[in-house]
Design a protein around this motif. Structure first.
Motif, PDB file in Angstrom:
ATOM      1  N   LYS A  75       0.842  -1.208   0.000  1.00 41.52           N
ATOM      2  CA  LYS A  75       0.000   0.000   0.000  1.00 41.52           C
ATOM      3  C   LYS A  75       0.875   1.255   0.000  1.00 41.52           C
ATOM      4  CE  LYS A  75      -3.445   2.242   2.932  1.00 41.52           C
ATOM      5  NZ  LYS A  75      -4.209   2.128   4.186  1.00 41.52           N
ATOM      6  N   VAL A  76       1.916   1.245   0.795  1.00 48.62           N
ATOM      7  CA  VAL A  76       2.828   2.387   0.861  1.00 48.62           C
ATOM      8  C   VAL A  76       3.532   2.577  -0.485  1.00 48.62           C
ATOM      9  CG1 VAL A  76       4.953   3.249   1.940  1.00 48.62           C
ATOM     10  CG2 VAL A  76       3.157   2.238   3.353  1.00 48.62           C
ATOM     11  N   GLU A  77       3.968   1.485  -1.092  1.00 47.23           N
ATOM     12  CA  GLU A  77       4.646   1.573  -2.393  1.00 47.23           C
ATOM     13  C   GLU A  77       3.743   2.189  -3.461  1.00 47.23           C
ATOM     14  OE1 GLU A  77       7.692   1.029  -3.906  1.00 47.23           O
ATOM     15  OE2 GLU A  77       8.418   0.939  -1.853  1.00 47.23           O
ATOM     16  N   ARG A  78       2.444   1.880  -3.412  1.00 40.57           N
ATOM     17  CA  ARG A  78       1.503   2.421  -4.408  1.00 40.57           C
ATOM     18  C   ARG A  78       1.219   3.901  -4.183  1.00 40.57           C
ATOM     19  NH1 ARG A  78      -1.120  -2.456  -3.236  1.00 40.57           N
ATOM     20  NH2 ARG A  78      -2.685  -1.357  -1.991  1.00 40.57           N
ATOM     21  N   SER A  79       1.456   4.396  -2.985  1.00 40.23           N
ATOM     22  CA  SER A  79       1.138   5.791  -2.645  1.00 40.23           C
ATOM     23  C   SER A  79       2.385   6.473  -2.087  1.00 40.23           C
ATOM     24  CB  SER A  79       0.016   5.825  -1.609  1.00 40.23           C
ATOM     25  OG  SER A  79      -1.101   5.134  -2.057  1.00 40.23           O
ATOM     26  N   ARG A  80       3.404   6.549  -2.882  1.00 44.37           N
ATOM     27  CA  ARG A  80       4.705   7.036  -2.420  1.00 44.37           C
ATOM     28  C   ARG A  80       4.705   8.492  -1.993  1.00 44.37           C
ATOM     29  NH1 ARG A  80       9.541   3.917  -4.999  1.00 44.37           N
ATOM     30  NH2 ARG A  80      10.328   4.811  -3.122  1.00 44.37           N
ATOM     31  N   THR A  81       3.719   9.289  -2.424  1.00 44.80           N
ATOM     32  CA  THR A  81       3.706  10.705  -2.056  1.00 44.80           C
ATOM     33  C   THR A  81       2.924  10.964  -0.771  1.00 44.80           C
ATOM     34  OG1 THR A  81       1.786  11.107  -3.462  1.00 44.80           O
ATOM     35  CG2 THR A  81       3.957  11.447  -4.448  1.00 44.80           C
ATOM     36  N   LYS A  82       2.303   9.938  -0.222  1.00 45.41           N
ATOM     37  CA  LYS A  82       1.526  10.085   1.007  1.00 45.41           C
ATOM     38  C   LYS A  82       2.364   9.705   2.219  1.00 45.41           C
ATOM     39  CE  LYS A  82      -2.644   8.739   1.480  1.00 45.41           C
ATOM     40  NZ  LYS A  82      -3.834   7.887   1.582  1.00 45.41           N
ATOM     41  N   SER A  83       1.987  10.268   3.363  1.00 43.69           N
ATOM     42  CA  SER A  83       2.582   9.867   4.638  1.00 43.69           C
ATOM     43  C   SER A  83       1.638   8.886   5.310  1.00 43.69           C
ATOM     44  CB  SER A  83       2.781  11.079   5.548  1.00 43.69           C
ATOM     45  OG  SER A  83       3.732  11.952   5.005  1.00 43.69           O
ATOM     46  N   PHE A  84       2.194   7.927   6.002  1.00 44.62           N
ATOM     47  CA  PHE A  84       1.401   6.938   6.720  1.00 44.62           C
ATOM     48  C   PHE A  84       1.797   6.970   8.187  1.00 44.62           C
ATOM     49  CE2 PHE A  84       1.298   5.559   2.390  1.00 44.62           C
ATOM     50  CZ  PHE A  84       0.019   5.053   2.225  1.00 44.62           C
ATOM     51  N   TYR A  85       0.816   6.912   9.039  1.00 41.09           N
ATOM     52  CA  TYR A  85       1.044   6.918  10.480  1.00 41.09           C
ATOM     53  C   TYR A  85       0.449   5.648  11.065  1.00 41.09           C
ATOM     54  CZ  TYR A  85       2.002  11.768   9.502  1.00 41.09           C
ATOM     55  OH  TYR A  85       2.529  12.916   8.980  1.00 41.09           O
ATOM     56  N   VAL A  86       1.175   5.056  11.980  1.00 38.38           N
ATOM     57  CA  VAL A  86       0.727   3.817  12.614  1.00 38.38           C
ATOM     58  C   VAL A  86       0.722   4.046  14.123  1.00 38.38           C
ATOM     59  CG1 VAL A  86       1.250   1.379  12.980  1.00 38.38           C
ATOM     60  CG2 VAL A  86       1.704   2.438  10.747  1.00 38.38           C
ATOM     61  N   GLN A  87      -0.407   3.788  14.746  1.00 35.98           N
ATOM     62  CA  GLN A  87      -0.522   3.923  16.193  1.00 35.98           C
ATOM     63  C   GLN A  87      -0.022   2.632  16.851  1.00 35.98           C
ATOM     64  OE1 GLN A  87      -1.693   6.729  17.834  1.00 35.98           O
ATOM     65  NE2 GLN A  87      -1.009   5.723  19.684  1.00 35.98           N
ATOM     66  N   LEU A  88       0.960   2.752  17.706  1.00 38.07           N
ATOM     67  CA  LEU A  88       1.493   1.592  18.413  1.00 38.07           C
ATOM     68  C   LEU A  88       0.756   1.418  19.731  1.00 38.07           C
ATOM     69  CD1 LEU A  88       5.309   2.239  17.878  1.00 38.07           C
ATOM     70  CD2 LEU A  88       3.829   0.720  16.566  1.00 38.07           C
TER      71      LEU A  88
END
Length: 75
Positions: free
Chosen positions: A30-43
């Protein structure tokens, strides 16, 4: 904190493995397909991090030392 893309991927995989006991390749696709977006993950739990500032690197098999542009080197 800045990381090279490959280092960021390795860190994300390691964190997933440590926290979830597994890695989710679907997330990375998913990240590779949307390289211009930032992704945040809640731990669920905080992960302690030690940040080491060393203005040097090994490049081409040689040690390169750089001046401390932030004046943060401790002795």
């Amino acid at each position: 904190m800045r990381l090279h893309n490959d280092d960021a991927k390795k860190l994300a995989s390691w964190l997933q493995l440590q926290v979830m006991g597994d890695t989710n390749n679907g997330f990375f696709e998913k990240v590779e397909r949307s390289r211009t977006k930032s992704f945040y993950v809640q731990l669920e739990h905080p992960i302690p991090v030690d940040i080491v500032y060393n203005p040097m690197e090994i490049k081409g098999g040689k040690l390169h030392m750089y001046s401390d542009v932030y004046h943060k080197t401790f002795k």
